[in-house]
Design a protein around this motif. Sequence first.
Motif, PDB file in Angstrom:
ATOM      1  N   LYS A  33       0.784  -1.229   0.000  1.00 51.07           N
ATOM      2  CA  LYS A  33       0.000   0.000   0.000  1.00 51.07           C
ATOM      3  C   LYS A  33       0.821   1.287   0.000  1.00 51.07           C
ATOM      4  CE  LYS A  33      -3.910  -2.062  -0.226  1.00 51.07           C
ATOM      5  NZ  LYS A  33      -4.641  -2.027  -1.514  1.00 51.07           N
ATOM      6  N   GLU A  60      -6.546  -8.676  -0.494  1.00 56.62           N
ATOM      7  CA  GLU A  60      -5.923  -7.405  -0.876  1.00 56.62           C
ATOM      8  C   GLU A  60      -4.443  -7.300  -0.502  1.00 56.62           C
ATOM      9  OE1 GLU A  60      -8.162  -3.933   0.184  1.00 56.62           O
ATOM     10  OE2 GLU A  60     -10.077  -4.834  -0.409  1.00 56.62           O
ATOM     11  N   TYR A  75      -7.005   2.226   4.203  1.00 58.99           N
ATOM     12  CA  TYR A  75      -7.283   0.803   4.041  1.00 58.99           C
ATOM     13  C   TYR A  75      -7.371   0.171   5.423  1.00 58.99           C
ATOM     14  CZ  TYR A  75      -5.320   2.123  -0.495  1.00 58.99           C
ATOM     15  OH  TYR A  75      -5.051   2.764  -1.682  1.00 58.99           O
TER      16      TYR A  75
END
Length: 337
Positions: A249, A308, A256
Amino acid sequence: MNILVTGGAGFIGSHTCLELLNAGHDVIVVDNLSNSSEESLKRVKELTGKDILFYQADLLDYGALDKIFDENVVDAVIHFAGLKAVGESVSIPLRYYHNNLTGTFNLLDCMQKHGVFNLVFSSSATVYGTPEKLPITEDFPLSTTNPYGTTKLMIEQILQDLYVSDSRFSIVILRYFNPIGAHESGRIGEDPRGIPNNLLPYIAQVATGKLKQVSVYGNDYPTVDGTGVRDYIHVVDLSIGHLKAIEKKAGNPGVYIYNLGTGRGYSVLEMIHAFEKACGKELPYQIIDRRPGDVAACYSNPEKAKSELDWSAKYDIEKMCQDAWNWQSHNPEGYRQ
């Protein structure tokens, strides 16, 4: 990347530093050592063969923090630092609010001032309060039952507001369940000051003879054996979750939020029996009254982190207990040998 780890000498922080170093990152640690030991960082250096730049400083000291950012190129921050005892937070709430919130304000201000926009924040499953159903997903309603949990939830809101005001930030909020275990080397592990607040270090100290018996709070819950059920996660799995969050990220603006847990609950008695297997002896325990505020069961749905972040917990309860016992039996006084 050059990664600043606040509270990096603590239990989860030291294990995360080790994983970051093994993955090729450079690590800077800031820790006031109020509930940790610099010895943990020395052992991380031994295990990895790599150096850590360490600053003994408090996040409440803005000048000291600003100086750290002045002296170093920082690409990302992992923020663990904070007071964390639930019971203590009830008795001294002002200290918890001041320490956890003001320290975070100072950190975020320094980050913005020095152009550092990648952050992973150590939150907690306590922000879910008393869940109405299980397993817990990230979109559940949020509430808290103690000042410690409230500081985590308030910081989550602050981070959301910060991103709205400055969309350069990439912020990952990790809500974790119950970290236990230790590095398999037995060189770093959990080293609570005084009588442990959490179940597994308490069981471990009963196993070494430091404590007389385990107190089991209630055996009349609607669970497999009547005792409370929780989602326990190996600290190494948890640390790898932070590594994945940084690597996946960083540089991707947004907020998130992920649960880090195994998705499986274990009861208090199951934990005691698993630890008996690890240490090879029977452990005395006593059933006493429930504690006010305790819920019958609490465990995560970790699927979002799997999809993710490409992360999932690998270690089972046997491995968690084996590694915890390996640490405790070789370090009965923790880092104070």
